[in-house]
Design a protein around this motif. Structure first.
Motif, PDB file in Angstrom:
ATOM      1  N   ALA A 221      -4.985  -0.068   0.479  1.00  0.00           N
ATOM      2  CA  ALA A 221      -4.031  -0.776   1.330  1.00  0.00           C
ATOM      3  C   ALA A 221      -2.829  -1.257   0.525  1.00  0.00           C
ATOM      4  O   ALA A 221      -1.680  -1.162   0.973  1.00  0.00           O
ATOM      5  N   SER A 222      -3.067  -1.786  -0.663  1.00  0.00           N
ATOM      6  CA  SER A 222      -1.947  -2.295  -1.465  1.00  0.00           C
ATOM      7  C   SER A 222      -1.060  -1.159  -1.948  1.00  0.00           C
ATOM      8  O   SER A 222       0.167  -1.286  -2.012  1.00  0.00           O
ATOM      9  N   GLY A 223      -1.675  -0.011  -2.269  1.00  0.00           N
ATOM     10  CA  GLY A 223      -0.882   1.146  -2.681  1.00  0.00           C
ATOM     11  C   GLY A 223      -0.018   1.659  -1.544  1.00  0.00           C
ATOM     12  O   GLY A 223       1.159   1.981  -1.728  1.00  0.00           O
ATOM     13  N   SER A 224      -0.605   1.707  -0.345  1.00  0.00           N
ATOM     14  CA  SER A 224       0.147   2.173   0.817  1.00  0.00           C
ATOM     15  C   SER A 224       1.321   1.254   1.124  1.00  0.00           C
ATOM     16  O   SER A 224       2.437   1.715   1.412  1.00  0.00           O
ATOM     17  N   GLU A 225       1.102  -0.044   1.057  1.00  0.00           N
ATOM     18  CA  GLU A 225       2.175  -0.997   1.353  1.00  0.00           C
ATOM     19  C   GLU A 225       3.276  -0.924   0.297  1.00  0.00           C
ATOM     20  O   GLU A 225       4.468  -1.014   0.621  1.00  0.00           O
ATOM     21  N   ALA A 226       2.903  -0.723  -0.961  1.00  0.00           N
ATOM     22  CA  ALA A 226       3.911  -0.580  -2.014  1.00  0.00           C
ATOM     23  C   ALA A 226       4.745   0.673  -1.778  1.00  0.00           C
ATOM     24  O   ALA A 226       5.969   0.678  -1.974  1.00  0.00           O
ATOM     25  N   GLY A 227       4.091   1.754  -1.334  1.00  0.00           N
ATOM     26  CA  GLY A 227       4.815   2.979  -1.033  1.00  0.00           C
ATOM     27  C   GLY A 227       5.735   2.812   0.158  1.00  0.00           C
ATOM     28  O   GLY A 227       6.866   3.317   0.171  1.00  0.00           O
ATOM     29  N   ARG A 228       5.262   2.099   1.179  1.00  0.00           N
ATOM     30  CA  ARG A 228       6.115   1.837   2.348  1.00  0.00           C
ATOM     31  C   ARG A 228       7.352   1.040   1.954  1.00  0.00           C
ATOM     32  O   ARG A 228       8.465   1.308   2.438  1.00  0.00           O
ATOM     33  N   ALA A 229       7.177   0.072   1.094  1.00  0.00           N
ATOM     34  CA  ALA A 229       8.317  -0.724   0.641  1.00  0.00           C
ATOM     35  C   ALA A 229       9.337   0.162  -0.069  1.00  0.00           C
ATOM     36  O   ALA A 229      10.554   0.027   0.138  1.00  0.00           O
TER      37      ALA A 229
END
Length: 253
Positions: A221-229
């Protein structure tokens, strides 16, 4: 295609490149950089819709053709899904055409003018995602395979955010075109007709289609959110990197 159409296209290309030069300059303030990038893609999207309408009216040449891309490790699946979803945004169809030894390959079917933009966007976004991922720092408590999961999730998040932005901008360009050309055939209808023509050609070329499947790999989840940012900050109006750049990035044709 008329001389006026060609000159208009050349002017759009020159404007986009000037905007991107400004956006990429290290001394450009962040608000100005973001505004330049947004304007660059707005121009690209408008030109794409205008070109489709001209082709439908017989005032510009266009044809359905294919684009073949092979994807190399690392993250070959994530690179493949990036291209697949960019193409889908433009009403294209894609089939997996890889071999047993290198299954990550796609053939995209679409209109030539749209494929030019998809190629441009893909190579630019591949470069940006590569730079962004290299600069991204996984949480300190992760190690080994969990870092790989985090990085794959970063790329997936980046792709989802960028594709969402591309779809929204293309919808706005379609609506704006129809507002400016009230007496002409609706751009939305033109795009539907073009999509149906692509689907027909795709079915003829690939009657037994193998479409890319959504990965069932573990996610972070944290990796996905960092990528979205990172995707929210991405420049979606880039110019073509070229075949040499594509090979270096693991996306050779």
């Amino acid at each position: 295609m008329t001389d006026t159409t060609i000159r208009d296209g050349d002017r759009v290309t020159a404007k986009v490149r000037a905007l991107l030069d400004r956006a990429e300059h290290p001394n450009t303030p962040e608000p100005e950089r973001e505004a330049a990038m947004a304007k660059a893609y707005e121009l690209m999207a408008k030109h794409s819709i205008d070109r489709a309408a001209l082709a439908a009216a017989g005032q510009a040449a266009d044809e359905i053709t294919t684009l073949n891309i092979r994807f190399q490790a690392p993250y070959a699946h994530e690179k493949m899904m990036l291209l697949f979803h960019i193409g889908d945004t433009y009403g294209m169809k894609a089939a997996r055409t890889g071999s047993v030894t290198n299954p990550a390959a796609l053939t995209i079917v679409g209109w030539r003018s749209d494929l030019d933009q998809v190629d441009t966007l893909y190579t630019s976004l591949l470069l940006q995602s590569g730079h962004g991922l290299a600069a991204a720092t996984p949480p300190a408590h992760l190690s080994g395979a969990k870092i790989t999961v985090w990085r794959r999730s970063w790329l997936t998040g980046f792709r989802r955010e960028v594709v969402s932005r591309l779809r929204a901008t293309r919808r706005r360009a379609t609506v704006q075109h129809d507002r400016e050309h009230t007496g002409d055939t609706s751009a939305a209808l033109v795009l539907v007709d073009r999509g149906e023509a692509v689907s027909k050609m795709f079915s003829e070329l690939f009657p037994d289609t193998i479409r890319p499947r959504v990965s069932q790999r573990r996610t972070s989840a944290s990796g996905s959110e960092a990528g979205r940012a990172a995707g929210r900050r991405a420049d979606i109006g880039g110019t073509r990197v070229g075949s040499a750049g594509r090979r270096q990035l693991g996306g050779a044709r």
